[in-house]
Design a protein around this motif. Sequence first.
Motif, PDB file in Angstrom:
ATOM      1  N   MET A   1       0.802  -1.192   0.000  1.00  0.00           N
ATOM      2  CA  MET A   1       0.000   0.000   0.000  1.00  0.00           C
ATOM      3  C   MET A   1       0.845   1.257   0.000  1.00  0.00           C
ATOM      4  SD  MET A   1      -3.294  -0.528   2.227  1.00  0.00           S
ATOM      5  CE  MET A   1      -4.329  -1.926   1.987  1.00  0.00           C
ATOM      6  N   ASN A   2       2.086   1.112   0.310  1.00  0.00           N
ATOM      7  CA  ASN A   2       2.966   2.268   0.397  1.00  0.00           C
ATOM      8  C   ASN A   2       2.984   3.034  -0.909  1.00  0.00           C
ATOM      9  OD1 ASN A   2       4.994   4.075   0.959  1.00  0.00           O
ATOM     10  ND2 ASN A   2       6.446   2.529   1.650  1.00  0.00           N
ATOM     11  N   ASP A   3       2.652   4.322  -0.833  1.00  0.00           N
ATOM     12  CA  ASP A   3       2.614   5.122  -2.048  1.00  0.00           C
ATOM     13  C   ASP A   3       3.827   6.040  -2.150  1.00  0.00           C
ATOM     14  OD1 ASP A   3       0.048   7.451  -0.874  1.00  0.00           O
ATOM     15  OD2 ASP A   3       1.942   6.854  -0.010  1.00  0.00           O
ATOM     16  N   LYS A   4       4.867   5.764  -1.401  1.00  0.00           N
ATOM     17  CA  LYS A   4       6.078   6.573  -1.412  1.00  0.00           C
ATOM     18  C   LYS A   4       7.222   5.766  -2.006  1.00  0.00           C
ATOM     19  CE  LYS A   4       4.212  10.030   0.768  1.00  0.00           C
ATOM     20  NZ  LYS A   4       3.922  11.251   0.155  1.00  0.00           N
ATOM     21  N   ALA A   5       8.341   6.447  -2.219  1.00  0.00           N
ATOM     22  CA  ALA A   5       9.537   5.794  -2.748  1.00  0.00           C
ATOM     23  C   ALA A   5      10.053   4.764  -1.750  1.00  0.00           C
ATOM     24  CB  ALA A   5      10.603   6.852  -3.020  1.00  0.00           C
ATOM     25  N   LEU A   6      10.836   3.857  -2.264  1.00  0.00           N
ATOM     26  CA  LEU A   6      11.424   2.814  -1.424  1.00  0.00           C
ATOM     27  C   LEU A   6      12.393   3.409  -0.416  1.00  0.00           C
ATOM     28  CD1 LEU A   6      12.191   0.035  -4.031  1.00  0.00           C
ATOM     29  CD2 LEU A   6      10.376   0.066  -2.350  1.00  0.00           C
ATOM     30  N   ALA A   7      12.675   2.639   0.598  1.00  0.00           N
ATOM     31  CA  ALA A   7      13.644   3.027   1.615  1.00  0.00           C
ATOM     32  C   ALA A   7      15.022   3.167   0.973  1.00  0.00           C
ATOM     33  CB  ALA A   7      13.680   1.971   2.708  1.00  0.00           C
ATOM     34  N   PRO A   8      15.886   3.976   1.569  1.00  0.00           N
ATOM     35  CA  PRO A   8      17.217   4.182   0.996  1.00  0.00           C
ATOM     36  C   PRO A   8      18.152   2.996   1.239  1.00  0.00           C
ATOM     37  CG  PRO A   8      17.013   5.401   3.040  1.00  0.00           C
ATOM     38  CD  PRO A   8      15.664   4.803   2.750  1.00  0.00           C
ATOM     39  N   THR A  20       6.509  -8.755   1.251  1.00  0.00           N
ATOM     40  CA  THR A  20       6.163  -9.925   0.437  1.00  0.00           C
ATOM     41  C   THR A  20       4.834 -10.536   0.871  1.00  0.00           C
ATOM     42  OG1 THR A  20       7.466 -11.405   1.857  1.00  0.00           O
ATOM     43  CG2 THR A  20       8.545 -10.561  -0.144  1.00  0.00           C
ATOM     44  N   LEU A  21       4.355 -10.144   2.037  1.00  0.00           N
ATOM     45  CA  LEU A  21       3.055 -10.626   2.511  1.00  0.00           C
ATOM     46  C   LEU A  21       2.073  -9.470   2.539  1.00  0.00           C
ATOM     47  CD1 LEU A  21       1.237 -12.845   3.797  1.00  0.00           C
ATOM     48  CD2 LEU A  21       2.041 -11.997   6.017  1.00  0.00           C
ATOM     49  N   ASP A  22       0.967  -9.620   1.847  1.00  0.00           N
ATOM     50  CA  ASP A  22      -0.130  -8.660   1.912  1.00  0.00           C
ATOM     51  C   ASP A  22      -1.045  -9.151   3.029  1.00  0.00           C
ATOM     52  OD1 ASP A  22      -2.551  -7.262   1.618  1.00  0.00           O
ATOM     53  OD2 ASP A  22      -2.255  -7.060  -0.550  1.00  0.00           O
ATOM     54  N   VAL A  23      -0.982  -8.521   4.188  1.00  0.00           N
ATOM     55  CA  VAL A  23      -1.729  -8.961   5.360  1.00  0.00           C
ATOM     56  C   VAL A  23      -3.226  -8.960   5.099  1.00  0.00           C
ATOM     57  CG1 VAL A  23      -2.253  -8.397   7.781  1.00  0.00           C
ATOM     58  CG2 VAL A  23       0.101  -8.250   6.940  1.00  0.00           C
ATOM     59  N   THR A  25      -4.958  -9.442   2.235  1.00  0.00           N
ATOM     60  CA  THR A  25      -5.446 -10.512   1.357  1.00  0.00           C
ATOM     61  C   THR A  25      -4.845 -11.877   1.688  1.00  0.00           C
ATOM     62  OG1 THR A  25      -3.697 -10.224  -0.291  1.00  0.00           O
ATOM     63  CG2 THR A  25      -5.696  -8.868  -0.544  1.00  0.00           C
ATOM     64  N   GLY A  26      -3.711 -11.881   2.396  1.00  0.00           N
ATOM     65  CA  GLY A  26      -3.025 -13.135   2.687  1.00  0.00           C
ATOM     66  C   GLY A  26      -2.097 -13.595   1.573  1.00  0.00           C
ATOM     67  N   ALA A  27      -2.018 -12.824   0.479  1.00  0.00           N
ATOM     68  CA  ALA A  27      -1.147 -13.191  -0.642  1.00  0.00           C
ATOM     69  C   ALA A  27       0.318 -13.051  -0.222  1.00  0.00           C
ATOM     70  CB  ALA A  27      -1.436 -12.308  -1.848  1.00  0.00           C
ATOM     71  N   ASP A 132      -4.974  -4.429   9.502  1.00  0.00           N
ATOM     72  CA  ASP A 132      -5.232  -5.181   8.281  1.00  0.00           C
ATOM     73  C   ASP A 132      -4.237  -4.843   7.175  1.00  0.00           C
ATOM     74  OD1 ASP A 132      -6.175  -2.621   7.880  1.00  0.00           O
ATOM     75  OD2 ASP A 132      -8.001  -3.245   6.850  1.00  0.00           O
ATOM     76  N   CYS A 133      -3.172  -4.128   7.515  1.00  0.00           N
ATOM     77  CA  CYS A 133      -2.175  -3.733   6.520  1.00  0.00           C
ATOM     78  C   CYS A 133      -0.773  -4.185   6.928  1.00  0.00           C
ATOM     79  CB  CYS A 133      -2.206  -2.219   6.299  1.00  0.00           C
ATOM     80  SG  CYS A 133      -1.006  -1.652   5.076  1.00  0.00           S
ATOM     81  N   ARG A 134      -0.179  -3.503   7.915  1.00  0.00           N
ATOM     82  CA  ARG A 134       1.173  -3.801   8.415  1.00  0.00           C
ATOM     83  C   ARG A 134       2.252  -3.714   7.350  1.00  0.00           C
ATOM     84  NH1 ARG A 134      -0.347  -2.703  13.365  1.00  0.00           N
ATOM     85  NH2 ARG A 134      -1.113  -4.443  14.584  1.00  0.00           N
ATOM     86  N   TRP A 135       1.990  -2.950   6.279  1.00  0.00           N
ATOM     87  CA  TRP A 135       2.935  -2.753   5.180  1.00  0.00           C
ATOM     88  C   TRP A 135       4.133  -1.963   5.688  1.00  0.00           C
ATOM     89  CZ3 TRP A 135       2.368  -5.351   0.867  1.00  0.00           C
ATOM     90  CH2 TRP A 135       3.047  -4.969  -0.292  1.00  0.00           C
ATOM     91  N   ALA A 136       5.340  -2.340   5.292  1.00  0.00           N
ATOM     92  CA  ALA A 136       6.533  -1.593   5.685  1.00  0.00           C
ATOM     93  C   ALA A 136       6.665  -0.359   4.801  1.00  0.00           C
ATOM     94  CB  ALA A 136       7.771  -2.461   5.559  1.00  0.00           C
ATOM     95  N   TYR A 137       7.080   0.741   5.402  1.00  0.00           N
ATOM     96  CA  TYR A 137       7.297   1.981   4.662  1.00  0.00           C
ATOM     97  C   TYR A 137       8.453   2.736   5.308  1.00  0.00           C
ATOM     98  CZ  TYR A 137       4.899   4.252   8.540  1.00  0.00           C
ATOM     99  OH  TYR A 137       4.554   4.690   9.791  1.00  0.00           O
ATOM    100  N   TYR A 138       9.075   3.588   4.541  1.00  0.00           N
ATOM    101  CA  TYR A 138      10.153   4.419   5.062  1.00  0.00           C
ATOM    102  C   TYR A 138       9.565   5.780   5.406  1.00  0.00           C
ATOM    103  CZ  TYR A 138      14.682   6.515   5.748  1.00  0.00           C
ATOM    104  OH  TYR A 138      15.764   7.151   6.301  1.00  0.00           O
ATOM    105  N   ASP A 139       9.679   6.176   6.653  1.00  0.00           N
ATOM    106  CA  ASP A 139       9.101   7.426   7.127  1.00  0.00           C
ATOM    107  C   ASP A 139      10.017   8.589   6.770  1.00  0.00           C
ATOM    108  OD1 ASP A 139       7.965   9.542   8.470  1.00  0.00           O
ATOM    109  OD2 ASP A 139       7.871   8.535  10.415  1.00  0.00           O
ATOM    110  N   ARG A 140       9.604   9.349   5.774  1.00  0.00           N
ATOM    111  CA  ARG A 140      10.375  10.515   5.328  1.00  0.00           C
ATOM    112  C   ARG A 140       9.837  11.826   5.919  1.00  0.00           C
ATOM    113  NH1 ARG A 140      13.721   8.847   1.287  1.00  0.00           N
ATOM    114  NH2 ARG A 140      13.160   6.914   0.270  1.00  0.00           N
TER     115      ARG A 140
END
Length: 189
Positions: A1-8, A20-23, A25-27, A132-140
């Motif tokens: 879901m992260n709509d920002k650039a990848l971590a450095p 790699t896990l979409d919490v 959907t379970g994919a 329901d997400c737990r997506w990793a993101y880099y906090d800028r």
Amino acid sequence: MNDKALAPGGLALVEALVNTLDVETGADTLDTADGRAAFGLAEPDVPAARELREALRAACLAHAGHRAPGSSPAALDRLLADAPLLVTVADDGTAALRPAAPDRLVSRIAEALAAAAASGTWARLKACEAEDCRWAYYDRSPGGRRRWCSMSVCGARAKMRTYRARGRGAAPSEPGLRPEPRASNAGEA
């Protein structure tokens, strides 16, 4: 879901593994040959990679001030103990940490975390507050206080739940979400 650039730097590898896990959907992309190939994994390596992924997610949640039930960032400490790093010195005299076993995912992760810890960026890799997400993101963000991977999705959902709970006179259903105090007008009697 992260709509920002990848971590450095090497944190992009950590972020990619956690995601790699979409919490919701379970994919799990580690279930696919392409997903495993992206990390240099064979099928027998997947259970260890999943354990590493969830330990990293727990650490990212801790960076954001959250804790998932049944998880602990301490598990990452145990996993990284199996990933020795070597100090290497370049021709110009600069020193760096390198994995003793660069073909192992846990060793590449250990190298990335060592570099990120040294640069002060490790604590900015977080996991979304939404259960329901737990997506990793880099906090800028300037203050380093982001709570969600995407304000337009997870943040909006959380704020809408808070708004609806306030309208019903109920407490917000998600931990950490509190109604804002009402502003008082000093001049009113």
